[in-house]
Design an enzyme around this catalytic site. Structure first.
Site, mmCIF file in Angstrom:
data_model
loop_
_atom_site.group_PDB
_atom_site.id
_atom_site.type_symbol
_atom_site.label_atom_id
_atom_site.label_comp_id
_atom_site.label_asym_id
_atom_site.label_seq_id
_atom_site.Cartn_x
_atom_site.Cartn_y
_atom_site.Cartn_z
ATOM 1 N N ASP A 103 3.679 -0.461 2.977
ATOM 2 C CA ASP A 103 3.030 -2.124 2.852
ATOM 3 C C ASP A 103 1.205 -2.376 2.353
ATOM 4 O OD1 ASP A 103 5.775 -2.912 3.944
ATOM 5 O OD2 ASP A 103 4.872 -3.620 5.761
HETATM 6 N N1 URA Z 1 7.141 0.336 8.299
HETATM 7 C C1 URA Z 1 6.605 -0.845 7.972
HETATM 8 O O1 URA Z 1 6.540 -1.751 8.888
HETATM 9 N N2 URA Z 1 5.562 -0.777 7.302
HETATM 10 C C2 URA Z 1 5.575 0.122 6.503
HETATM 11 O O2 URA Z 1 4.794 -0.041 5.855
HETATM 12 C C3 URA Z 1 5.908 1.836 6.511
HETATM 13 C C4 URA Z 1 6.854 1.419 7.810
#
Ligand code: URA
Length: 243
Positions: A103
């Site tokens: 993310d």
């Molecule tokens: N889980 C998440 O919530 N975000 C990420 O970027 C990776 C794993």
């Protein structure tokens, strides 16, 4: 000169065995001619090799580990013009792409490569590549919540697979946990934490399969060593279930 199936495998199009099948099936051309003889010698620098009419890339594979800072998106191009992880590896001469996603606000280990074959396997759920995260959660996490994270949480009508969870610190305001998962569901850690009542404040990936982030500085990248690439390949030799 090298064997045609080896040249195809090195280009990341298929495994050696799959390349043999492609050749036998008449799907491979060398300099415009269909070649079905296994072991035909080619010069990957000079000969034009096509699979299903598409030229294979014979440039060397590169594997890059990036310590992604928060605020960068993991897509090649962002419609909103936000910075992307590719901006951080702009000095890599080859055209690499991210293996999986983090993310925008997640930090930590992101692998980038131009090896499509390995990248596909590393992100395919059947290989169950482990990912380890450190997460700062809002509030003092309860035993019950840890238990639920370990055993599985209902997301989109489906339970998450068992996870390994360690509590690293806990105070009234916040807690740090380490969580190892092998699924790659969208925003999985954030949604799991939210589901058990302790939302994520910060999220950092510290491990991807056999690779560890170590002391790589935020925003920096390094090329993987050959032993690390080999360790990645070994991780996805066999699918789970066929072990
Ligand atoms: N889980 C998440 O919530 N975000 C990420 O970027 C990776 C794993």
């Amino acid at each position: 000169m090298e064997r045609l199936q080896k040249a195809i495998a090195k280009a990341g199009v298929a495994s050696r065995r799959e390349a043999e099948r492609l050749i036998a099936a008449g799907r491979v051309r060398v300099n415009g001619q269909v070649v079905t003889v296994l072991g035909t010698k080619v010069d990957p620098e000079r000969d034009r090799i096509e699979v299903d009419g598409r030229p294979i890339r014979t440039e060397a594979h590169v594997y890059v580990m990036l310590n992604k800072p928060a605020g960068y998106v993991t897509t090649a191009k962002d419609p909103q013009g936000r910075p992307t992880v590719l901006d951080l590896v702009a000095s890599v001469p080859q055209r690499v792409f991210p293996v999986g996603r983090l993310d925008r606000d997640t930090r930590g280990l992101l692998l980038l490569t131009n090896d499509g074959y390995l990248a596909h396997r590393l992100t395919h759920p059947s290989f169950e590549v482990v990912k380890v995260y450190r997460a700062k959660l809002q509030g003092a996490i309860s035993r019950q919540a840890v238990h639920r994270l370990r055993n599985g949480v209902l997301l989109d009508g489906r339970m998450t697979a068992p996870a390994q969870v360690r509590v690293l610190s806990r105070s009234i305001d916040s807690s740090w946990i380490e969580i190892a998962i092998h699924e790659g569901r969208n925003r999985q850690v954030r949604r799991m934490a939210q589901a058990v009542g302790f939302p994520v404040i910060e999220l950092v990936r510290i491990q991807f399969g056999p690779l560890r982030l170590g002391d790589l500085a935020s925003g920096n990248f390094r090329y993987l060593q050959e032993v690390e690439v080999q360790a990645l390949r070994n991780t996805v030799l066999r699918r789970t279930g066929s072990r």
